[in-house]
Design an enzyme around this catalytic site. Structure first.
Site, mmCIF file in Angstrom:
data_model
loop_
_atom_site.group_PDB
_atom_site.id
_atom_site.type_symbol
_atom_site.label_atom_id
_atom_site.label_comp_id
_atom_site.label_asym_id
_atom_site.label_seq_id
_atom_site.Cartn_x
_atom_site.Cartn_y
_atom_site.Cartn_z
ATOM 1 N NE ARG A 171 -2.091 2.032 3.782
ATOM 2 C CZ ARG A 171 -2.610 2.512 4.398
ATOM 3 N NH1 ARG A 171 -4.690 2.107 4.864
ATOM 4 N NH2 ARG A 171 -2.019 3.071 5.088
ATOM 5 C CE1 TYR A 192 -5.141 7.245 11.265
ATOM 6 C CE2 TYR A 192 -5.752 6.806 9.220
ATOM 7 C CZ TYR A 192 -5.536 5.879 10.200
ATOM 8 O OH TYR A 192 -6.074 4.370 9.982
ATOM 9 C CG ASP A 239 -7.416 3.537 2.859
ATOM 10 O OD1 ASP A 239 -8.393 4.072 2.659
ATOM 11 O OD2 ASP A 239 -7.061 3.389 4.730
ATOM 12 C CG HIS A 260 -7.263 7.011 5.211
ATOM 13 N ND1 HIS A 260 -7.465 5.527 6.144
ATOM 14 C CD2 HIS A 260 -6.523 6.888 5.236
ATOM 15 C CE1 HIS A 260 -6.376 5.354 5.952
ATOM 16 N NE2 HIS A 260 -5.870 6.483 5.127
ATOM 17 C CD GLU A 310 -8.191 0.097 2.281
ATOM 18 O OE1 GLU A 310 -8.963 0.395 3.764
ATOM 19 O OE2 GLU A 310 -7.462 0.629 1.832
ATOM 20 C CD GLU A 340 -10.833 0.839 6.860
ATOM 21 O OE1 GLU A 340 -10.075 1.633 7.940
ATOM 22 O OE2 GLU A 340 -10.001 -0.066 6.005
ATOM 23 N NE ARG A 391 -9.868 -2.354 3.128
ATOM 24 C CZ ARG A 391 -9.039 -3.058 4.149
ATOM 25 N NH1 ARG A 391 -8.710 -4.014 4.173
ATOM 26 N NH2 ARG A 391 -8.278 -1.965 5.125
ATOM 27 C CD GLU A 417 -5.561 -3.123 6.042
ATOM 28 O OE1 GLU A 417 -4.983 -1.674 6.341
ATOM 29 O OE2 GLU A 417 -6.483 -3.251 6.648
ATOM 30 C CD1 TRP A 468 -11.319 11.360 10.217
ATOM 31 C CD2 TRP A 468 -10.565 9.692 9.719
ATOM 32 N NE1 TRP A 468 -11.631 10.436 11.148
ATOM 33 C CE2 TRP A 468 -10.747 9.569 11.340
ATOM 34 C CE3 TRP A 468 -9.061 9.122 9.503
ATOM 35 C CZ2 TRP A 468 -10.924 8.054 11.662
ATOM 36 C CZ3 TRP A 468 -8.812 7.844 10.224
ATOM 37 C CH2 TRP A 468 -9.275 7.475 11.902
#
Length: 430
Positions: A164, A176, A237, A239, A263, A289, A310, A366, A430
């Site tokens: 990643r 982040y 990602d 986010h 992602e 996720e 995820r 992951e 975020w």
């Protein structure tokens, strides 16, 4: 005898030795906070489940200790499905991360017990091995391109076959997902490679600029491909920071760099907006996720709006529930991509590996390595070799909790950061 008496409840079935005798909620912080459920049968067989919800750990600990564990004593540890239904359908207030993490912890602990009683590694009870190991991806990051390249090389040297890519953004401070950033401590608190949350009384506030990000990201992947070639699987990602049209633009702009996936491109509350993203890009999409149940995925699966799921075992109701999600996904040729950073404990990671090694539609796992202190508490037996994760051959999950070491690491409040727009200071995703 009445009809209701013909079939005894789960609390009265099974051998006496397989009934649950004790249930403990364990909170420890070996570099970061973890919540673990430990169940013990009358015969002394122990099962572990992960219930960690990053930044809200004590909420799920209380949910378990005050509302769930009293219901478990005396129940048959073998009755995994009935216990899952009892905790989910028997509660008026369903779903949500706290409820589903609590159910996941119970479910995982019961699978751990069942596999130990069978004398088998858990994956054997899930259908057996479908592959040699679980392909894993690591997190390479840097404040700038030279730092990012160093991080990629370090991951390749460790054996990762998929990586990643996250970088700092010109004009912004701490971002982040960039754990190695020289600016990582800006704003107070400390950011650890093993813990992206900051130990502080309130969340650290970071700045965000979407236009700067959308300009910068394609340049980063162009540079990474030029440096490391076309064959290395690359992931990214977002986010949840983008609107649907911004996400569509990003996916399209990254097409020349052949991403394994993009992602969490946009907030997940309204899955229908992914239709717009799908219309505009062929970059594979990974979502979920922050999803907790199979119901969150129905529209995404049936309209084939994503390519990878995820959700982790820890936050989606356990092995029982996540297996259902992946079986549903398989109907639409959608694969697994289980969330697995260090806010999932070694117990949660082990559960994901046992499930992943058995899944016919496994995609990728992951994998951020836990700190040495964390591994001393949990003592996992899974291993990482040649880019693949292996769940191990010990009966059960293959994780043992060390109380003495855990007790030396008391809970410490920590929060993930929050985002404000650099333009006007408004709160942002975020």
């Amino acid at each position: 005898m009445t009809a209701t008496q013909l079939v005894p409840p789960a609390t009265e079935t099974g051998d006496a030795g397989t009934r649950i005798a004790s249930a403990e909620v364990l909170v420890t912080s070996p570099g970061r906070n973890f919540v673990t459920l430990r169940l013990r049968t009358e015969d002394g067989v122990v099962g572990l489940g992960d219930a960690t919800v990053n930044g809200r750990e004590l909420a799920v600990a209380s949910y378990l200790a005050d509302h769930v564990t009293p219901l478990l004593i005396g129940r048959d540890a073998h009755a995994i499905e009935d216990t899952w239904q009892y905790l989910y359908r028997g509660a008026y207030w369903r779903r949500g991360p706290i409820t589903m993490a609590a159910i996941a912890a119970v479910d995982t602990a019961l699978w751990d017990i069942k596999a130990k009683l069978a004398g088998l590694p858990l994956y054997q009870l899930l259908g057996g091995r479908s592959r040699r190991g679980c392909l894993a991806y690591g997190h390479a990051s840097g404040a700038d391109l030279p730092e990012l390249f160093d991080s990629v090389r370090a991951h390749l040297e460790q054996g990762y076959r998929a990586i990643r890519i996250q970088t700092g953004i010109p004009g912004l401070g701490s971002v982040y997902g960039v754990a190695s950033s020289a600016h990582a401590g800006v704003g107070g608190g400390t950011r650890y490679d093993h813990e992206p949350a900051r130990r502080s009384d309130v969340p650290v506030e970071e700045e965000w600029d979407t236009r700067a990000y959308l300009r910068h990201a394609p340049r980063v992947f162009e540079a990474v491909r030029a440096e490391f070639g076309p064959d290395l699987p690359l992931l990214h990602d977002a986010h949840h920071r983008l609107t649907p049209i911004q996400a569509a633009r990003l996916g399209k702009s990254l097409e020349p760099y052949d991403l394994f996936w993009l992602e969490d491109v946009t907030p997940a509350e309204n899955p229908a907006v992914l239709r717009r993203v799908r219309e505009h890009t062929t970059t594979p999409l990974a979502i979920g996720e922050v999803f907790n149940t199979i119901w969150d995925y129905r529209e995404l699966f049936e309209e084939q709006l994503i390519d990878y799921v995820r959700s982790p075992v820890t936050h989606a109701g356990g092995i029982t529930a996540l297996r259902r999600i992946f079986d549903y996904a398989a109907v639409y040729q959608i694969k697994s991509g289980v969330h697995g950073p260090t806010d999932v404990s070694p117990v949660g990671l082990a559960a994901a590996l046992h499930l992943g090694i058995a899944l016919p539609n496994f995609g990728i796992q992951e994998y951020m390595k836990h700190s040495a202190e964390t591994d001393e508490v949990f003592r996992p037996t899974h291993r990482f070799e040649d880019g693949l994760l292996h769940p191990g051959e010990q009966p059960g999950l293959g994780v043992e909790y060390d109380d003495e070491v855990a007790d030396a690491h008391p809970y410490a409040r920590a929060y993930l950061p929050v985002n404000r727009l650099s333009l006007d200071g408004a709160m942002h995703d975020w």
